[in-house]
Design a protein around this motif. Structure first.
Motif, short mmCIF file in Angstrom:
data_model
loop_
_atom_site.label_atom_id
_atom_site.label_comp_id
_atom_site.label_asym_id
_atom_site.label_seq_id
_atom_site.Cartn_x
_atom_site.Cartn_y
_atom_site.Cartn_z
N ARG A 71 0.73 -1.15 0.01
CA ARG A 71 0.08 0.12 0.02
C ARG A 71 0.68 1.28 0.08
NH1 ARG A 71 -4.63 -1.29 4.77
NH2 ARG A 71 -5.58 -2.99 3.49
N LEU A 72 0.46 2.46 -0.56
CA LEU A 72 0.79 3.54 -0.62
C LEU A 72 0.43 4.56 0.70
CD1 LEU A 72 1.35 4.35 -4.42
CD2 LEU A 72 3.02 4.08 -2.83
N THR A 73 -1.03 4.20 0.67
CA THR A 73 -1.50 5.08 1.95
C THR A 73 -2.51 3.95 2.68
OG1 THR A 73 -3.73 5.17 0.57
CG2 THR A 73 -2.08 6.97 0.24
N SER A 74 -3.18 4.58 3.63
CA SER A 74 -3.76 3.58 4.49
C SER A 74 -5.05 2.77 3.69
CB SER A 74 -4.51 4.35 5.82
OG SER A 74 -5.07 5.47 5.37
N SER A 75 -5.49 3.44 2.57
CA SER A 75 -6.50 2.79 1.87
C SER A 75 -5.99 1.45 1.02
CB SER A 75 -7.34 3.74 1.19
OG SER A 75 -6.48 4.21 0.13
N ASP A 76 -6.92 0.87 0.35
CA ASP A 76 -6.60 -0.44 -0.42
C ASP A 76 -5.80 0.29 -1.61
OD1 ASP A 76 -7.20 -2.14 1.51
OD2 ASP A 76 -9.22 -2.56 0.38
N TYR A 77 -6.18 1.31 -2.26
CA TYR A 77 -5.97 1.96 -3.42
C TYR A 77 -5.20 3.24 -3.41
CZ TYR A 77 -7.68 -2.11 -5.89
OH TYR A 77 -7.90 -3.52 -5.95
N PRO A 78 -4.38 3.86 -4.07
CA PRO A 78 -3.42 2.86 -4.78
C PRO A 78 -2.37 2.04 -4.08
CG PRO A 78 -2.75 4.94 -4.87
CD PRO A 78 -4.04 5.19 -3.91
N HIS A 79 -1.85 1.12 -4.86
CA HIS A 79 -0.88 0.09 -4.26
C HIS A 79 -0.12 -0.45 -5.23
CE1 HIS A 79 -4.34 -3.02 -4.77
NE2 HIS A 79 -3.21 -3.44 -5.62
N PHE A 80 1.26 -0.85 -4.87
CA PHE A 80 2.06 -1.46 -5.97
C PHE A 80 1.62 -2.90 -5.90
CE2 PHE A 80 5.00 2.08 -4.45
CZ PHE A 80 5.26 2.53 -5.65
N HIS A 81 1.84 -3.46 -7.12
CA HIS A 81 1.46 -4.93 -7.32
C HIS A 81 2.65 -5.46 -8.03
CE1 HIS A 81 -1.76 -7.73 -8.84
NE2 HIS A 81 -0.96 -8.27 -8.11
N LEU A 82 3.13 -6.50 -7.17
CA LEU A 82 4.39 -7.06 -7.47
C LEU A 82 4.22 -8.42 -7.77
CD1 LEU A 82 7.64 -6.81 -7.87
CD2 LEU A 82 7.66 -7.35 -5.51
N PHE A 83 4.83 -9.23 -8.96
CA PHE A 83 4.75 -10.36 -9.41
C PHE A 83 6.19 -10.92 -9.25
CE2 PHE A 83 0.86 -9.06 -11.58
CZ PHE A 83 0.12 -9.91 -11.15
N VAL A 84 6.35 -12.01 -8.48
CA VAL A 84 7.78 -12.64 -8.55
C VAL A 84 7.88 -14.10 -8.54
CG1 VAL A 84 9.47 -13.28 -6.66
CG2 VAL A 84 7.97 -11.29 -6.13
N LYS A 85 8.83 -14.20 -9.49
CA LYS A 85 8.90 -15.76 -10.23
C LYS A 85 10.29 -16.15 -9.93
CE LYS A 85 6.09 -15.41 -14.43
NZ LYS A 85 6.09 -15.27 -15.87
N GLU A 86 10.39 -17.45 -9.60
CA GLU A 86 11.64 -17.99 -9.26
C GLU A 86 12.11 -18.94 -10.49
OE1 GLU A 86 13.99 -20.16 -5.57
OE2 GLU A 86 12.13 -20.75 -6.05
N ILE A 87 13.23 -18.48 -10.99
CA ILE A 87 13.55 -19.52 -12.07
C ILE A 87 14.78 -20.37 -11.68
CG2 ILE A 87 14.41 -19.32 -14.68
CD1 ILE A 87 11.54 -18.29 -14.17
N ASN A 88 15.09 -21.27 -11.93
CA ASN A 88 16.14 -22.19 -11.72
C ASN A 88 16.82 -22.09 -10.34
OD1 ASN A 88 15.72 -23.38 -14.19
ND2 ASN A 88 17.02 -21.97 -15.04
N GLN A 89 16.22 -21.65 -9.28
CA GLN A 89 16.52 -21.60 -8.10
C GLN A 89 17.80 -20.53 -7.95
OE1 GLN A 89 17.58 -25.21 -6.29
NE2 GLN A 89 15.53 -26.19 -6.32
N ASN A 90 18.16 -19.80 -8.77
CA ASN A 90 19.16 -18.89 -8.70
C ASN A 90 18.83 -17.64 -9.54
OD1 ASN A 90 19.54 -19.77 -11.37
ND2 ASN A 90 21.68 -20.03 -11.13
#
Length: 106
Positions: free
Chosen positions: A42-61
């Motif tokens: 979150r950027l503020t105390s409300s739900d929006y706006p917020h950063f949305h991050l997708f994290v993928k792990e490839i080959n453990q490194n």
């Protein structure tokens, strides 16, 4: 905005996500068999706006980060469409913050 980060050791993605100040929202396996975690900050105390991050792990490194800013809720209840920002100075600054923290952890 996407970024690839290499690691010398196996990474616990959930712990890493929490260390950068994000909260895991959901996890799934992509069609190519890669684990992907969706998380937000979150950027503020409300739900929006917020950063949305997708994290993928490839080959453990290697991890792939994909970041955008959700400005508001989706307009339609059955639609994933939203008002997002993908390559603004705010996104670039947040990606720098994330990679600085990750680089000290790896």
């Amino acid at each position: 905005m996407k970024k690839i980060i290499k690691s010398k050791s196996k990474i616990n993605l959930v712990i890493l996500i929490r260390k950068i100040g994000y909260y895991p929202k959901s996890s799934n396996i992509t069609p190519d068999g890669v684990r992907e975690i969706s998380c937000w900050r979150r950027l503020t105390s409300s739900d929006y706006p917020h950063f949305h991050l997708f994290v993928k792990e490839i080959n453990q490194n290697k991890i792939i980060l994909s970041l955008h800013l959700d400005q508001k809720k989706p307009s339609y209840s059955m639609s994933p469409a939203h008002s997002g920002e993908y390559n603004t100075p705010l996104i670039k600054k947040e990606m720098e913050r994330i990679t600085d923290i990750i680089s000290t952890e790896l």
